[in-house]
Design an enzyme around this catalytic site. Sequence first.
Site, PDB file in Angstrom:
ATOM      1  N   GLY A  61       2.876   2.395  10.951  1.00 23.48           N
ATOM      2  CA  GLY A  61       3.842   3.474  10.807  1.00 23.48           C
ATOM      3  C   GLY A  61       4.561   3.877  12.080  1.00 23.48           C
ATOM      4  O   GLY A  61       5.293   4.859  12.100  1.00 23.48           O
ATOM      5  N   SER A  94       3.592  -2.177  10.421  1.00 24.59           N
ATOM      6  CA  SER A  94       5.050  -2.207  10.635  1.00 24.59           C
ATOM      7  C   SER A  94       5.666  -3.559  10.271  1.00 24.59           C
ATOM      8  O   SER A  94       6.520  -4.086  10.994  1.00 24.59           O
ATOM      9  CB  SER A  94       5.387  -1.830  12.081  1.00 24.59           C
ATOM     10  N   GLU A 107      -5.012  -4.860  10.765  1.00 22.72           N
ATOM     11  CA  GLU A 107      -3.985  -3.861  11.001  1.00 22.72           C
ATOM     12  C   GLU A 107      -4.256  -3.166  12.332  1.00 22.72           C
ATOM     13  O   GLU A 107      -5.114  -2.282  12.403  1.00 22.72           O
ATOM     14  CB  GLU A 107      -3.983  -2.816   9.876  1.00 22.72           C
ATOM     15  N   GLU A 127      -6.873   4.434   8.262  1.00 23.42           N
ATOM     16  CA  GLU A 127      -6.682   5.849   7.961  1.00 23.42           C
ATOM     17  C   GLU A 127      -7.931   6.440   7.320  1.00 23.42           C
ATOM     18  O   GLU A 127      -8.204   7.640   7.459  1.00 23.42           O
ATOM     19  CB  GLU A 127      -5.452   6.021   7.058  1.00 23.42           C
ATOM     20  N   GLY A 146       2.986  -1.235   4.240  1.00 24.84           N
ATOM     21  CA  GLY A 146       2.979   0.183   3.948  1.00 24.84           C
ATOM     22  C   GLY A 146       4.323   0.669   3.446  1.00 24.84           C
ATOM     23  O   GLY A 146       4.738   0.378   2.327  1.00 24.84           O
ATOM     24  N   GLY A 147       5.038   1.391   4.304  1.00 28.41           N
ATOM     25  CA  GLY A 147       6.283   2.037   3.904  1.00 28.41           C
ATOM     26  C   GLY A 147       7.311   1.123   3.279  1.00 28.41           C
ATOM     27  O   GLY A 147       8.033   1.525   2.352  1.00 28.41           O
ATOM     28  N   ASN A 183       0.859  -1.182   0.000  1.00 27.36           N
ATOM     29  CA  ASN A 183       0.000   0.000   0.000  1.00 27.36           C
ATOM     30  C   ASN A 183       0.898   1.236   0.000  1.00 27.36           C
ATOM     31  O   ASN A 183       1.499   1.581   1.009  1.00 27.36           O
ATOM     32  CB  ASN A 183      -0.902  -0.018   1.235  1.00 27.36           C
ATOM     33  N   TRP A 184       0.988   1.888  -1.141  1.00 30.31           N
ATOM     34  CA  TRP A 184       1.859   3.062  -1.268  1.00 30.31           C
ATOM     35  C   TRP A 184       1.276   4.306  -0.604  1.00 30.31           C
ATOM     36  O   TRP A 184       1.959   5.308  -0.456  1.00 30.31           O
ATOM     37  CB  TRP A 184       2.151   3.347  -2.748  1.00 30.31           C
ATOM     38  N   LYS A 185      -0.010   4.251  -0.232  1.00 30.76           N
ATOM     39  CA  LYS A 185      -0.675   5.394   0.393  1.00 30.76           C
ATOM     40  C   LYS A 185      -0.487   6.650  -0.481  1.00 30.76           C
ATOM     41  O   LYS A 185      -0.488   6.541  -1.701  1.00 30.76           O
ATOM     42  CB  LYS A 185      -0.182   5.585   1.827  1.00 30.76           C
ATOM     43  N   HIS A 207      -9.496   0.976   5.241  1.00 27.76           N
ATOM     44  CA  HIS A 207      -8.226   1.140   5.950  1.00 27.76           C
ATOM     45  C   HIS A 207      -8.445   2.055   7.155  1.00 27.76           C
ATOM     46  O   HIS A 207      -9.263   2.966   7.113  1.00 27.76           O
ATOM     47  CB  HIS A 207      -7.175   1.734   5.008  1.00 27.76           C
TER      48      HIS A 207
END
Length: 249
Positions: A173, A212, A167, A99, A233-234, A11-13, A97
């Site tokens: 993050g 994470s 999640e 977020e 994610g990251g 997920n590049w967000k 998600h």
Amino acid sequence: MKQSVKLVAGNWKMNGLGASLAEAETLEKALKEQAAACRVALCPPATLIDRMAQALKGGVVEIGGQDCHAEASGAYTGSVSAAMVRDAGAGLVILGHSERRAGFGETNADVAAKVEAALAAGLEPIICIGETLQEREAGQAVEVVSRQVAGSLPDSLAGKAFAVAYEPVWAIGTGLTPTLEQIEEVHAAVRAAMVARLGEGGRAQPILYGGSVKPSNAREILAVAEVGGALVGGASLKAEDFLGIIRAA
């Protein structure tokens, strides 16, 4: 019922410009040279779905969107429908998600409506659930995720391809991760809730872990019972880091 093959989705967000497609192409090249033991997907921002789909056409990396509107079309300025996500070249879509739930006030009912829209457009939904730190500390994690499963998975999912992604909100993050025992406990509860909601149709679809996930902890997390993959994610922004997680599956 046989469990589905693992799915590792990135997920590049709200990250990535045209130049970032080079990372996706590097990932695709590496997976063609050495095949993965799992399905691999990248979910870039909507502005890159079409270009990524073209760059990776005929490849092994699947493309997904990060959200869609519940309505098929209409006066919803700035929104993207499921059909548009599909038309741009995606085969999957992340929905619900944390977020989106926290920042945009999305409810379980909102997520269920988006899932319906995704299915109607031929997209495979990845439905996200997870507790906050306050809920975790209050001992409510299992109750919260079970309620989210019950409310976010519509009847129409029965017999369809989909995934649920657990999640824990407090792990996204932050560099923090639950213990393996905590992950196992929640994934078992999620599976039970999926079966309660959909019967046998909720028994085989993968439950992804997100929050994470890194190359350094991926192998032990992916070995936990009922962990059917990862939503990353990251660490999915760089091909080398993402490959480290994929190879652990």
